[in-house]
Design an enzyme around this catalytic site. Structure first.
Site, PDB file in Angstrom:
ATOM      1  N   LYS A   1      21.659  -5.787 -12.810  1.00  0.00           N
ATOM      2  CA  LYS A   1      20.892  -5.322 -12.079  1.00  0.00           C
ATOM      3  C   LYS A   1      22.749  -4.792 -11.500  1.00  0.00           C
ATOM      4  CE  LYS A   1      18.238  -4.191  -8.575  1.00  0.00           C
ATOM      5  NZ  LYS A   1      16.368  -4.918  -8.072  1.00  0.00           N
TER       6      LYS A   1
ATOM      7  N   LEU B   1      18.498  -0.945 -19.223  1.00  0.00           N
ATOM      8  CA  LEU B   1      17.262  -1.286 -19.804  1.00  0.00           C
ATOM      9  C   LEU B   1      15.877  -0.326 -18.699  1.00  0.00           C
ATOM     10  CD1 LEU B   1      17.271  -5.017 -19.367  1.00  0.00           C
ATOM     11  CD2 LEU B   1      16.575  -3.732 -21.459  1.00  0.00           C
TER      12      LEU B   1
ATOM     13  N   ASP C   1       6.112  -5.617  -2.086  1.00  0.00           N
ATOM     14  CA  ASP C   1       5.889  -4.059  -2.835  1.00  0.00           C
ATOM     15  C   ASP C   1       5.677  -4.195  -4.202  1.00  0.00           C
ATOM     16  OD1 ASP C   1       6.406  -1.224  -4.115  1.00  0.00           O
ATOM     17  OD2 ASP C   1       8.711  -2.399  -5.085  1.00  0.00           O
TER      18      ASP C   1
ATOM     19  N   SER D   1      16.158   1.661 -14.664  1.00  0.00           N
ATOM     20  CA  SER D   1      17.265   2.216 -13.373  1.00  0.00           C
ATOM     21  C   SER D   1      16.209   2.985 -11.885  1.00  0.00           C
ATOM     22  CB  SER D   1      18.052   3.914 -13.681  1.00  0.00           C
ATOM     23  OG  SER D   1      17.079   4.512 -14.132  1.00  0.00           O
ATOM     24  N   GLY D   2      16.125   2.399 -11.068  1.00  0.00           N
ATOM     25  CA  GLY D   2      15.637   2.479  -9.505  1.00  0.00           C
ATOM     26  C   GLY D   2      16.357   4.009  -8.961  1.00  0.00           C
ATOM     27  N   THR D   3      16.485   3.114  -7.227  1.00  0.00           N
ATOM     28  CA  THR D   3      16.076   3.826  -6.554  1.00  0.00           C
ATOM     29  C   THR D   3      18.112   3.939  -6.591  1.00  0.00           C
ATOM     30  OG1 THR D   3      14.049   3.758  -5.473  1.00  0.00           O
ATOM     31  CG2 THR D   3      15.890   5.086  -3.881  1.00  0.00           C
ATOM     32  N   TYR D   4      18.345   2.942  -6.860  1.00  0.00           N
ATOM     33  CA  TYR D   4      19.803   2.542  -6.263  1.00  0.00           C
ATOM     34  C   TYR D   4      20.087   1.791  -7.631  1.00  0.00           C
ATOM     35  CZ  TYR D   4      18.349  -1.173  -3.637  1.00  0.00           C
ATOM     36  OH  TYR D   4      17.549  -3.459  -3.553  1.00  0.00           O
ATOM     37  N   ALA D   5      19.962   0.737  -8.483  1.00  0.00           N
ATOM     38  CA  ALA D   5      20.545   0.003  -9.561  1.00  0.00           C
ATOM     39  C   ALA D   5      19.752   1.016 -10.733  1.00  0.00           C
ATOM     40  CB  ALA D   5      19.011  -0.945  -8.938  1.00  0.00           C
ATOM     41  N   THR D   6      20.894   0.112 -11.742  1.00  0.00           N
ATOM     42  CA  THR D   6      20.391   0.354 -13.193  1.00  0.00           C
ATOM     43  C   THR D   6      20.221  -0.747 -13.797  1.00  0.00           C
ATOM     44  OG1 THR D   6      21.637   2.529 -12.947  1.00  0.00           O
ATOM     45  CG2 THR D   6      21.050   1.431 -15.469  1.00  0.00           C
TER      46      THR D   6
END
Length: 472
Positions: free
Chosen positions: A44, A20, A137, A22-27
């Site tokens: 996550k 779905l 955030d 992805s971010g800095t340290y997670a998909t």
């Protein structure tokens, strides 16, 4: 518990189907539970090897906060697991994507749509604020939608969230620069009020298509953040005065002058009081009981006001109700109350005209007897201006201000007036003007009742309700 595989991770009890985002340290993956329910979830997946000390702290904070809260507008953490390679957060699946995509595929959102979303976001933030939790955030990418058909907003991604009392201050830079409050960058010192700035940026982007500090480069963005210039709102699209007021108060650079959480939750544009909920119908019925009582006592103006306030709660009750049969029953009741409101409106309007005629006669006599009293004549002129202003459509507040100014003078003069016919007329005039002022206050309350006209149109009741609660 789980193990690596080609392409998608493997997790016992779930079938992962697609990525779905992805971010800095997670998909994040979409997944189905293997149980009979085949529940759809979002998982996550955090690779342990990608975690440094700060990201471990963020992840633990997110788990700690989410596992302890349940709210209809906050994404639910259902469970979490781990293996040698990954940590898995099993979360509520939101099929509508994020608010950023929703805004940009439509370019801008109509004010009525933005208001519904803002009401839902405010509800989530109020829940967090009561628990001294700050998100830190807030941005459209961290706000998910339950579906694309009648979407409900869900606040997500609590990686930067903190337990913060309103007076706590932090010095660690957190969040996304476009949505970050100026004090976070300029002072590196901030408190929970940074979330209110971010709410303002999100609302600005929803209404105007881009955030107020949209820039071509980071240096340009930094210059805008560090500037002392007031955030100016575009003239188009046209927005309600309440909406513009809220935006300007949220986007106040100085946190000491920014709207407070208390005032934000109570703001008339947010209108949390009339948010659809399980209590809406009970509140509407309680007001109807009061309206019927006043009606039976012969107090038509009070009864009309209470019926209109009740209808303000019937609207969200209709939104909240999903059972078609119960919805039809509510609509039938609303139709009855609208009919009675029409009858009461005619009674109140008739009384209003009689009061106006009586006031005009007394004022003419008093004016004749006040030729040697310039201050009294001036106060009566203001009262006449109020009467004239009252005849203009939509000028009730201006008329009320004039009445109050006139009464302030006349009450002083009445106290100093010697006994006699002029004092009697002055006393009568003051009573008439007070009645006019009270009537206008009630009018303004009725007009400020926040009818969701578009919702009522769907129910086929819009025009009758609006006309029933508008006195001429």
């Amino acid at each position: 518990m789980a193990g690596p595989s080609w392409g998608l991770p493997r997790l016992d009890g779930f079938i992962l189907t697609e990525r779905l985002g992805s971010g800095t340290y997670a998909t994040v993956y979409k997944a189905y539970a293997k149980k009979d329910t085949r529940e759809v979830v979002a998982i996550k997946c955090v690779a342990k090897k990608s975690l440094n000390k700060a990201s471990v702290e963020n992840l633990l904070t997110e788990i700690e906060i989410l596992k302890g809260i349940r709210h209809p507008h906050i994404v639910q953490l259902k469970d979490f697991q781990w293996d040698n390679d990954n940590i898995y957060l099993i979360m509520e699946f939101c099929a509508g994507g994020d608010l950023s995509r929703f805004i940009h595929t439509r370019r801008i959102l109509p004010e009525k749509v933005a208001r519904v979303f803002m009401q839902q976001l405010a509800s989530a933030l109020q829940f967090l604020h009561e628990r001294n939790i700050s998100h830190l955030d807030l941005k459209p990418q961290n706000i998910l939608l339950s579906s694309l058909e009648k979407p409900h907003l869900k606040l997500a991604d609590f990686g930067f969230a903190q337990h913060m009392s309103p007076w706590d201050e932090k010095h660690v830079l957190r969040g996304s620069p476009l949505y970050m409050a100026p004090e976070m960058v300029c002072r590196r010192q901030y408190d929970a009020r940074v979330d209110l700035w971010s709410v303002g940026v999100i609302l600005y982007e929803a209404l105007f298509g881009q955030p107020p500090f949209a820039s071509r480069s980071f240096s340009e963005l930094e210059e805008k953040i560090r500037s002392n210039r007031v955030i100016e709102l575009p003239l188009r699209p046209q927005l309600s005065l309440d909406c513009r007021d809220l935006l300007q108060r949220l986007l106040e650079r100085d946190p000491a002058r920014r709207i407070s959480f208390k005032d934000f939750f109570a703001h008339p544009w947010v209108d949390l009081e009339h948010m659809p909920s399980g209590e809406s119908l009970a509140q509407a019925r309680a007001l109807v009981v009061e309206a019927v009582k006043k009606d039976q006592e012969g107090d038509a103006a009070a009864a009309l006001s209470l019926y209109c306030k009740a209808l303000d709660f019937f609207v969200p009750a209709l939104h909240y109700e999903v059972d078609a049969q119960r919805k039809e029953a509510i609509k039938a009741k609303v139709g009855q109350y609208v009919s009675r409101a029409e009858e009461l409106k005619a009674i109140v309007s008739s009384s209003n005209q009689a009061l106006l005629r009586q006031g005009t006669t007394v004022q003419e006599l008093l004016r004749e007897m006040a030729r040697d009293k310039p201050r009294l004549l001036a106060a009566l002129e203001v009262a006449s201006a109020a009467l004239a202003k009252e005849e203009e459509a939509g000028k009730e507040q201006d008329a009320l201000d004039l009445y109050q100014h006139s009464l302030g003078e006349l009450l002083v003069l009445l106290a100093a007036e010697a006994p006699g016919r002029r004092r009697e007329l002055l006393h009568t005039e003051v009573q008439n003007l007070m009645a006019r002022a009270e009537y206008l206050k009630e009018q303004i309350k009725i007009r400020e009742s926040h009818w969701e006209a578009e919702s009522l149109d769907k129910e086929g009741l819009s025009e009758s309700v609006r006309s029933s609660c508008t006195l001429q």
